[in-house]
Design an enzyme around this catalytic site. Sequence first.
Site, PDB file in Angstrom:
ATOM      1  N   CYS A  67       0.816  -1.225   0.000  1.00 44.72           N
ATOM      2  CA  CYS A  67       0.000   0.000   0.000  1.00 44.72           C
ATOM      3  C   CYS A  67       0.846   1.270   0.000  1.00 44.72           C
ATOM      4  O   CYS A  67       0.430   2.299  -0.514  1.00 44.72           O
ATOM      5  CB  CYS A  67      -0.932   0.016   1.208  1.00 44.72           C
ATOM      6  SG  CYS A  67      -1.970  -1.436   1.246  1.00 44.72           S
TER       7      CYS A  67
ATOM      8  N   HIS B 291      -3.751   7.000   1.341  1.00 41.37           N
ATOM      9  CA  HIS B 291      -3.975   5.708   0.686  1.00 41.37           C
ATOM     10  C   HIS B 291      -5.397   5.267   1.007  1.00 41.37           C
ATOM     11  O   HIS B 291      -5.838   5.351   2.158  1.00 41.37           O
ATOM     12  CB  HIS B 291      -2.951   4.690   1.206  1.00 41.37           C
ATOM     13  CG  HIS B 291      -3.374   3.282   0.977  1.00 41.37           C
ATOM     14  ND1 HIS B 291      -3.716   2.807  -0.263  1.00 41.37           N
ATOM     15  CD2 HIS B 291      -3.545   2.236   1.837  1.00 41.37           C
ATOM     16  CE1 HIS B 291      -4.073   1.533  -0.160  1.00 41.37           C
ATOM     17  NE2 HIS B 291      -3.984   1.165   1.101  1.00 41.37           N
TER      18      HIS B 291
ATOM     19  N   ASN C  99      -9.936  -0.540  -2.558  1.00 40.98           N
ATOM     20  CA  ASN C  99      -8.525  -0.345  -2.211  1.00 40.98           C
ATOM     21  C   ASN C  99      -7.672  -0.894  -3.356  1.00 40.98           C
ATOM     22  O   ASN C  99      -7.664  -2.100  -3.593  1.00 40.98           O
ATOM     23  CB  ASN C  99      -8.253  -1.097  -0.897  1.00 40.98           C
ATOM     24  CG  ASN C  99      -6.810  -1.017  -0.440  1.00 40.98           C
ATOM     25  OD1 ASN C  99      -5.918  -0.641  -1.192  1.00 40.98           O
ATOM     26  ND2 ASN C  99      -6.561  -1.394   0.809  1.00 40.98           N
TER      27      ASN C  99
HETATM   28  O1  UT7 Z   1      -4.608  -1.307   2.511  1.00 38.46           O
HETATM   29  C1  UT7 Z   1      -3.882  -2.165   3.305  1.00 38.46           C
HETATM   30  C2  UT7 Z   1      -4.168  -1.954   4.713  1.00 38.46           C
HETATM   31  N1  UT7 Z   1      -5.440  -2.522   5.055  1.00 38.46           N
HETATM   32  C3  UT7 Z   1      -6.212  -1.902   5.913  1.00 38.46           C
HETATM   33  O2  UT7 Z   1      -5.888  -0.833   6.342  1.00 38.46           O
HETATM   34  C4  UT7 Z   1      -7.472  -2.608   6.352  1.00 38.46           C
HETATM   35  C5  UT7 Z   1      -7.770  -2.273   7.774  1.00 38.46           C
HETATM   36  N2  UT7 Z   1      -8.914  -3.023   8.305  1.00 38.46           N
HETATM   37  C6  UT7 Z   1     -10.164  -2.797   7.879  1.00 38.46           C
HETATM   38  O3  UT7 Z   1     -10.413  -1.988   7.016  1.00 38.46           O
HETATM   39  C7  UT7 Z   1     -11.287  -3.537   8.591  1.00 38.46           C
HETATM   40  O4  UT7 Z   1     -10.736  -4.295   9.648  1.00 38.46           O
HETATM   41  C8  UT7 Z   1     -12.078  -4.495   7.649  1.00 38.46           C
HETATM   42  C9  UT7 Z   1     -12.909  -3.688   6.675  1.00 38.46           C
HETATM   43  C10 UT7 Z   1     -11.147  -5.419   6.904  1.00 38.46           C
HETATM   44  C11 UT7 Z   1     -13.041  -5.362   8.467  1.00 38.46           C
HETATM   45  O5  UT7 Z   1     -13.912  -4.551   9.216  1.00 38.46           O
HETATM   46  P1  UT7 Z   1     -14.095  -4.784  10.784  1.00 38.46           P
HETATM   47  O6  UT7 Z   1     -15.082  -3.815  11.236  1.00 38.46           O
HETATM   48  O7  UT7 Z   1     -12.737  -4.737  11.412  1.00 38.46           O
HETATM   49  O8  UT7 Z   1     -14.724  -6.238  10.833  1.00 38.46           O
HETATM   50  P2  UT7 Z   1     -14.169  -7.575  11.513  1.00 38.46           P
HETATM   51  O9  UT7 Z   1     -13.038  -8.136  10.726  1.00 38.46           O
HETATM   52  O10 UT7 Z   1     -13.964  -7.332  12.979  1.00 38.46           O
HETATM   53  O11 UT7 Z   1     -15.406  -8.546  11.339  1.00 38.46           O
HETATM   54  C12 UT7 Z   1     -16.677  -8.272  11.968  1.00 38.46           C
HETATM   55  C13 UT7 Z   1     -17.678  -9.300  11.507  1.00 38.46           C
HETATM   56  C14 UT7 Z   1     -17.184 -10.745  11.640  1.00 38.46           C
HETATM   57  O12 UT7 Z   1     -18.287 -11.550  12.000  1.00 38.46           O
HETATM   58  P3  UT7 Z   1     -18.496 -11.979  13.554  1.00 38.46           P
HETATM   59  O13 UT7 Z   1     -17.269 -12.764  13.911  1.00 38.46           O
HETATM   60  O14 UT7 Z   1     -18.614 -10.693  14.317  1.00 38.46           O
HETATM   61  O15 UT7 Z   1     -19.740 -12.793  13.491  1.00 38.46           O
HETATM   62  C15 UT7 Z   1     -16.778 -11.117  10.229  1.00 38.46           C
HETATM   63  O16 UT7 Z   1     -16.875 -12.497   9.967  1.00 38.46           O
HETATM   64  O17 UT7 Z   1     -17.981  -9.119  10.110  1.00 38.46           O
HETATM   65  C16 UT7 Z   1     -17.801 -10.352   9.418  1.00 38.46           C
HETATM   66  N3  UT7 Z   1     -17.352 -10.062   8.061  1.00 38.46           N
HETATM   67  C17 UT7 Z   1     -18.214  -9.821   7.047  1.00 38.46           C
HETATM   68  N4  UT7 Z   1     -19.546  -9.815   6.993  1.00 38.46           N
HETATM   69  C18 UT7 Z   1     -20.126  -9.520   5.799  1.00 38.46           C
HETATM   70  C19 UT7 Z   1     -16.089  -9.930   7.594  1.00 38.46           C
HETATM   71  N5  UT7 Z   1     -16.099  -9.612   6.307  1.00 38.46           N
HETATM   72  C20 UT7 Z   1     -17.409  -9.544   5.935  1.00 38.46           C
HETATM   73  C21 UT7 Z   1     -18.060  -9.250   4.716  1.00 38.46           C
HETATM   74  N6  UT7 Z   1     -19.401  -9.253   4.698  1.00 38.46           N
HETATM   75  N7  UT7 Z   1     -17.376  -8.950   3.593  1.00 38.46           N
END
Ligand code: UT7
Length: 349
Positions: free
Chosen positions: A114, A276, A306
């Site tokens: 990134c 980014h 992204n």
């Molecule tokens: O560019 C490189 C650097 N990358 C970043 O900076 C990314 C940084 N991180 C993020 O942007 C966020 O962490 C994400 C967008 C990747 C994820 O969002 P989050 O709010 O941190 O969600 P999470 O990973 O804590 O997941 C919450 C819930 C989980 O379900 P449970 O365990 O609470 O039942 C996941 O399984 O959301 C679920 N989940 C989804 N649900 C629907 C994860 N991905 C999805 C999805 N659709 N695509």
Amino acid sequence: MPKSRIAGIGMYVPQHVVSNNDLTSYMDTSDEWIQERTGIKERRYAHRTQETTTTMGVEAAKIAIDRAGITAQDIDFIVFATLSPDYYFPGCGVLVQRAMKMGEIGALDVRNQCSGFVYALSVADQFIKSGMYKNILVIGSEKHSFGLDFSTRGRNVSVIFGDGAGAVVLQPAEDEESGILSTHLHSDGESAEILAMYNPGTHANYWTSQQVANFDEAEIGQMFMSHEMIDNAQNFPFMDGPSVFKKAVVKFPEVIMEALNTNGYKPADIKVLIPHQANLRIAQFVQQKLGLREEQVYNNIQKYGNTTAASVPIALCEAWQQGMIEKGDLVCLAAFGSGFTWASALIKW
Ligand code: UT7
């Protein structure tokens, strides 16, 4: 020592638009979840066979070169940032040299994910300042769609990424005031594995000789990419999203302030911040933390997702095309991602 300036800028995104709803036919996700957690509404996917990371980079480069008022044959060095190269090796830089019929110039690939474009810009900046080159082509390009896990298993990663390319031509600045004021590069490999694609790779070398001695021939043959590894999705990117998020919201403001402090500026002096495009929530957090007004931060993750190394040059290009950046304006580029690596560049346009 002359500063370097961006003499031309271009971008290219594939025509194929993929909405959040389109993704619901492959995996258990929803438009609501994706928009709420990331801000993304849609992204672009490259044509499966007709477009590669290099061809998209070339399209962006043609525009940047044209806007710089030069020809491809005037380019004397290429720096290409990507994490999704056409080949495992050689890099995309030489493929650009070939495609654009350039002379036998140097071509360097930068693998900083990134923050790849800001790193690449910094490398090019040093070459211009030293007087070694006069027209450097810097490209950030990604074709993520070729290698994401489109099952529900990979949804936390695959809904985020999109394809595209951005490019700039760097030249010595015409006056003393304008140009790249400074660049700031950082890394911390402590958490390298929390946002990574492990395979293909040579990390099997970490196995002890004792372990290897116990492998039979078939196991050694499958060491780098076995059927079992593919069944376990070990050929796809891995991301511990929440951990990356927590680090990103600390490092973004830090590296932006480092660039401002180095040059005696305050956040209020920034005309446009180009972060980014990792997650709209991260960009909004950074905006709030630095006390920036909404019009000081350019975001387009809503349209493209992204695009990793391409996200900063695509956003910079769009902001410039929309007339948000004019001569004399202070522009800050900042990125954070896998590695971890993070970086910023402060530019007086
Ligand atoms: O560019 C490189 C650097 N990358 C970043 O900076 C990314 C940084 N991180 C993020 O942007 C966020 O962490 C994400 C967008 C990747 C994820 O969002 P989050 O709010 O941190 O969600 P999470 O990973 O804590 O997941 C919450 C819930 C989980 O379900 P449970 O365990 O609470 O039942 C996941 O399984 O959301 C679920 N989940 C989804 N649900 C629907 C994860 N991905 C999805 C999805 N659709 N695509």
